[in-house]
Structures are given as C-alpha cells and as structure tokens.
Design a protein around this motif. Structure first.
Motif, short mmCIF file in Angstrom:
data_model
loop_
_atom_site.label_atom_id
_atom_site.label_comp_id
_atom_site.label_asym_id
_atom_site.label_seq_id
_atom_site.Cartn_x
_atom_site.Cartn_y
_atom_site.Cartn_z
N ARG A 60 46.51 13.03 11.87
CA ARG A 60 46.98 11.98 12.78
C ARG A 60 47.48 12.63 14.05
NH1 ARG A 60 51.12 8.68 9.24
NH2 ARG A 60 51.60 10.76 8.54
N SER A 61 47.28 11.95 15.17
CA SER A 61 47.75 12.48 16.44
C SER A 61 48.05 11.33 17.39
CB SER A 61 46.71 13.41 17.06
OG SER A 61 45.52 12.70 17.36
N ALA A 62 48.73 11.67 18.47
CA ALA A 62 49.02 10.70 19.52
C ALA A 62 48.80 11.39 20.86
CB ALA A 62 50.46 10.19 19.42
N ALA A 63 48.39 10.61 21.83
CA ALA A 63 48.18 11.12 23.19
C ALA A 63 48.92 10.21 24.16
CB ALA A 63 46.70 11.17 23.52
N LEU A 64 49.62 10.82 25.10
CA LEU A 64 50.31 10.08 26.16
C LEU A 64 49.63 10.41 27.48
CD1 LEU A 64 54.04 11.00 25.40
CD2 LEU A 64 52.81 8.97 24.67
N SER A 65 49.59 9.44 28.36
CA SER A 65 49.09 9.73 29.71
C SER A 65 49.77 8.80 30.70
CB SER A 65 47.57 9.60 29.78
OG SER A 65 47.17 8.28 29.48
N GLY A 66 49.76 9.22 31.94
CA GLY A 66 50.34 8.41 32.98
C GLY A 66 49.96 8.95 34.34
N ASN A 67 50.13 8.12 35.33
CA ASN A 67 49.92 8.56 36.71
C ASN A 67 50.90 7.84 37.60
OD1 ASN A 67 48.61 6.08 37.84
ND2 ASN A 67 47.10 6.57 36.27
N GLY A 68 51.21 8.46 38.74
CA GLY A 68 52.18 7.86 39.63
C GLY A 68 52.40 8.66 40.89
N ALA A 125 49.08 14.24 31.15
CA ALA A 125 48.61 13.95 29.79
C ALA A 125 49.37 14.85 28.82
CB ALA A 125 47.12 14.17 29.66
N LEU A 126 49.77 14.29 27.70
CA LEU A 126 50.50 15.03 26.68
C LEU A 126 49.85 14.77 25.32
CD1 LEU A 126 52.87 13.45 28.63
CD2 LEU A 126 54.19 15.19 27.50
N ALA A 127 49.86 15.77 24.46
CA ALA A 127 49.31 15.64 23.11
C ALA A 127 50.43 15.90 22.10
CB ALA A 127 48.18 16.64 22.91
N SER A 128 50.44 15.11 21.03
CA SER A 128 51.46 15.32 20.00
C SER A 128 51.28 16.70 19.40
CB SER A 128 51.36 14.23 18.93
OG SER A 128 50.09 14.25 18.28
#
Length: 137
Positions: A60-68, A125-128
């Motif tokens: 199992r994994s999670a990925a976060l992303s964002g821009n600004g 971008a971030l990865a668990s």
C-alpha cells in the motif's frame, strides 16, 4: 455530505522534527492518491476461471502532490532542505469533513517555473515512506 471547498484540503509538513506542522504555503491545488497493489492467486481451480486476489496482501502507498505560488519563506526553505537532504519528514493531509492522514513522506519532485509576465510557481510531489495513520474528523 455537502460539497467541500478545495482550498480546505491542506498539506502540512513537520517544520523541525518536533511535530510542529505548518501548512505548505501558497498551494493552489492539492491531491492525495492511495494505491494498493494486488496479489493474484488465480489457479486452474479458480471458480469459473475468474481471477482471485489474496486479501490483505500487496504493497500500500500514498502519493501527495500540489502546485502553487510562493507565499512563505519558511515552508519554502524547509521543502528545499528536505529535498536536497533526502530526508523523510512527517506530513499531514487534512481532508475536510473526512479526517487527517499522517505519516512519513519523502519529497520526490520539486519543480520551479515562471514566465516573464507572471508569478513564479512551484510543483511538489511526495511519496509515502512508511505506515500512515488516519484520524477521523
């Protein structure tokens, strides 16, 4: 559940390793994705020849992303320091009327961009990098 404002989905980073979380400033869009790999245990004995999956197995994994846009020197400096240092800080994702996801994340992408007639922007971008916890709202 009523509609939620996208601006309320927040990514927070532990600023100094002590559990002092601050919102990553200037984000205009954020996203979290959960993933679960499957383990196929299909055999010649599988009913009707249908695929069978092993419950509770896989990664199992999670990925976060964002821009600004740049809004805060402290969180910008912290992100750069984490990326270039290869560190894995604690992060939180606040999902409105759902809860808080927390755990270790590594910054996998840090991009900067800008045009001659616009503001400087960044993408993240971030990865668990370990087990995540969930606390309901």
């Amino acid at each position: 559940m009523p509609a939620q404002a996208g601006k309320d989905l927040l990514i927070k980073i532990d600023m100094d390793g002590s559990g002092r979380f601050e919102t990553v400033a200037g984000l205009r869009a954020t996203r979290i994705a959960f993933n679960a790999e499957t383990v196929d245990v299909t055999s010649l004995d599988s009913p009707g020849g249908w695929r069978e999956l092993l419950a509770g197995a896989g990664v199992r994994s999670a990925a976060l992303s964002g821009n600004g846009v740049f809004k805060d020197a402290a969180t910008d400096a912290r992100l750069r320091s984490l990326f270039f240092g290869g560190q894995i800080p604690q992060a939180q994702v606040i999902v409105p009327d759902f809860g808080t996801i927390q755990g270790p994340f590594q910054i996998t992408t840090l991009e900067y961009a800008g045009t001659h007639d616009g503001e400087a922007t960044y993408e993240l971008a971030l990865a668990s990098a370990g087990q995540l916890t969930f606390a309901g709202a």
